[in-house]
Design a protein around this motif. Structure first.
Motif, mmCIF file in Angstrom:
data_model
loop_
_atom_site.group_PDB
_atom_site.id
_atom_site.type_symbol
_atom_site.label_atom_id
_atom_site.label_comp_id
_atom_site.label_asym_id
_atom_site.label_seq_id
_atom_site.Cartn_x
_atom_site.Cartn_y
_atom_site.Cartn_z
ATOM 1 N N THR A 90 -21.342 94.838 -15.716
ATOM 2 C CA THR A 90 -22.577 94.757 -14.935
ATOM 3 C C THR A 90 -23.529 94.105 -15.699
ATOM 4 N N ALA A 91 -24.135 93.108 -15.305
ATOM 5 C CA ALA A 91 -25.214 92.007 -16.102
ATOM 6 C C ALA A 91 -25.800 91.256 -15.188
ATOM 7 N N VAL A 92 -26.731 90.480 -15.769
ATOM 8 C CA VAL A 92 -27.037 89.170 -15.082
ATOM 9 C C VAL A 92 -26.113 88.148 -15.566
ATOM 10 N N TYR A 93 -25.708 87.269 -14.828
ATOM 11 C CA TYR A 93 -24.899 86.015 -15.059
ATOM 12 C C TYR A 93 -25.732 85.116 -15.014
ATOM 13 N N LEU A 94 -25.611 84.145 -15.986
ATOM 14 C CA LEU A 94 -26.083 82.943 -16.082
ATOM 15 C C LEU A 94 -24.998 81.593 -16.012
ATOM 16 N N CYS A 95 -25.416 80.519 -15.410
ATOM 17 C CA CYS A 95 -24.783 79.469 -15.654
ATOM 18 C C CYS A 95 -25.496 78.471 -16.599
ATOM 19 N N ALA A 96 -24.588 77.664 -17.423
ATOM 20 C CA ALA A 96 -25.177 76.847 -18.485
ATOM 21 C C ALA A 96 -24.421 75.625 -18.462
ATOM 22 N N ALA A 97 -25.253 74.426 -18.918
ATOM 23 C CA ALA A 97 -24.427 73.153 -19.111
ATOM 24 C C ALA A 97 -24.743 72.760 -20.630
ATOM 25 N N GLY A 98 -23.812 71.929 -21.149
ATOM 26 C CA GLY A 98 -24.060 71.673 -22.664
ATOM 27 C C GLY A 98 -22.987 70.283 -22.751
ATOM 28 N N THR A 99 -23.081 70.052 -24.092
ATOM 29 C CA THR A 99 -21.936 69.157 -24.449
ATOM 30 C C THR A 99 -21.433 69.610 -26.036
ATOM 31 N N ALA A 100 -20.495 69.143 -26.258
ATOM 32 C CA ALA A 100 -19.500 69.637 -27.515
ATOM 33 C C ALA A 100 -20.389 69.417 -28.700
ATOM 34 N N THR A 101 -21.206 68.216 -28.744
ATOM 35 C CA THR A 101 -21.780 68.110 -30.015
ATOM 36 C C THR A 101 -23.313 68.711 -29.996
ATOM 37 N N ARG A 102 -23.891 68.953 -28.860
ATOM 38 C CA ARG A 102 -25.181 69.834 -28.978
ATOM 39 C C ARG A 102 -25.390 71.222 -28.298
ATOM 40 N N GLY A 103 -24.021 71.759 -28.054
ATOM 41 C CA GLY A 103 -23.929 73.021 -27.460
ATOM 42 C C GLY A 103 -24.503 72.957 -25.912
ATOM 43 N N TYR A 104 -24.625 74.356 -25.669
ATOM 44 C CA TYR A 104 -25.395 74.555 -24.222
ATOM 45 C C TYR A 104 -26.652 74.750 -24.427
ATOM 46 N N ARG A 105 -27.285 73.451 -23.587
ATOM 47 C CA ARG A 105 -28.875 73.232 -23.931
ATOM 48 C C ARG A 105 -29.426 73.723 -22.542
ATOM 49 N N TYR A 106 -28.880 73.668 -21.251
ATOM 50 C CA TYR A 106 -29.800 74.015 -20.059
ATOM 51 C C TYR A 106 -29.105 75.329 -19.630
ATOM 52 N N PHE A 107 -29.874 76.403 -19.326
ATOM 53 C CA PHE A 107 -29.678 77.278 -18.696
ATOM 54 C C PHE A 107 -30.450 77.585 -17.305
ATOM 55 N N GLY A 108 -29.744 78.280 -16.319
ATOM 56 C CA GLY A 108 -30.446 78.551 -15.078
ATOM 57 C C GLY A 108 -30.860 79.956 -14.967
ATOM 58 N N GLN A 109 -31.512 80.192 -13.961
ATOM 59 C CA GLN A 109 -31.700 81.789 -13.725
ATOM 60 C C GLN A 109 -30.524 82.404 -13.150
ATOM 61 N N GLY A 110 -30.446 83.793 -13.551
ATOM 62 C CA GLY A 110 -29.046 84.249 -13.343
ATOM 63 C C GLY A 110 -28.861 85.028 -11.954
ATOM 64 N N THR A 111 -27.876 85.603 -11.692
ATOM 65 C CA THR A 111 -27.639 86.255 -10.466
ATOM 66 C C THR A 111 -27.032 87.896 -10.964
ATOM 67 N N GLN A 112 -27.626 88.668 -10.293
ATOM 68 C CA GLN A 112 -27.026 90.063 -10.876
ATOM 69 C C GLN A 112 -25.765 90.348 -10.199
ATOM 70 N N VAL A 113 -25.038 90.987 -11.027
ATOM 71 C CA VAL A 113 -23.396 91.588 -10.828
ATOM 72 C C VAL A 113 -23.747 93.102 -11.162
ATOM 73 N N THR A 114 -23.654 93.850 -10.313
ATOM 74 C CA THR A 114 -23.577 95.409 -10.536
ATOM 75 C C THR A 114 -22.296 95.936 -10.101
ATOM 76 N N VAL A 115 -21.421 96.519 -11.113
ATOM 77 C CA VAL A 115 -19.724 97.117 -10.585
ATOM 78 C C VAL A 115 -20.236 98.804 -10.675
ATOM 79 N N SER A 116 -19.909 99.340 -9.766
ATOM 80 C CA SER A 116 -20.123 100.754 -9.669
ATOM 81 C C SER A 116 -18.659 101.339 -9.840
ATOM 82 N N SER A 117 -18.825 102.555 -10.627
ATOM 83 C CA SER A 117 -17.472 103.374 -10.723
ATOM 84 C C SER A 117 -17.106 104.118 -9.637
#
Length: 117
Positions: A90-117
């Motif tokens: 359970t968390a907010v999941y965010l996607c990101a874009a980047g390069t090997a040399t500079r790492g993940y530079r761009y992050f988007g707004q997330g989407t909520q994932v909730t897992v019930s027991s």
């Protein structure tokens, strides 16, 4: 650069979800794409990454064997297939874009994932 994540929701433990990340404003095929997550009160955690040009995938240990990251360069979209979900996913999941040399530079707004027991 815009990264729009979608596909989150509420699911029971053991269930599955597929997240999508639609990217714009960048040359998608030239970027490594990744997924991160942030649970309430926690820091941002790396989940999975996929390199450009078929360079392979990599995962944090806790999701290996359950999650699969993929990409469709023709659609400028990355995906995260999540199986055998557990409450600790359970968390907010965010996607990101980047390069090997500079790492993940761009992050988007997330989407909520909730897992019930």
């Amino acid at each position: 650069v815009q990264l729009q994540a979608s596909g989150g929701g509420l699911v029971q433990a053991g269930g599955s979800l597929r997240l999508s990340c639609a990217a714009s404003g960048l040359t998608f095929s030239s970027y490594e794409m990744g997924w991160f997550r942030q649970a309430p009160g926690q820091g941002r955690e790396f989940v999975a990454g996929i390199r450009e040009n078929g360079g392979g995938t990599y995962y944090t240990d806790s999701v290996k064997g359950r999650f699969t990251i993929s990409r469709d360069d023709a659609k400028n979209t990355a995906y995260l297939q999540m199986n055998i979900l557990a409450p600790e996913d359970t968390a907010v999941y965010l996607c990101a874009a980047g390069t090997a040399t500079r790492g993940y530079r761009y992050f988007g707004q997330g989407t909520q994932v909730t897992v019930s027991s």
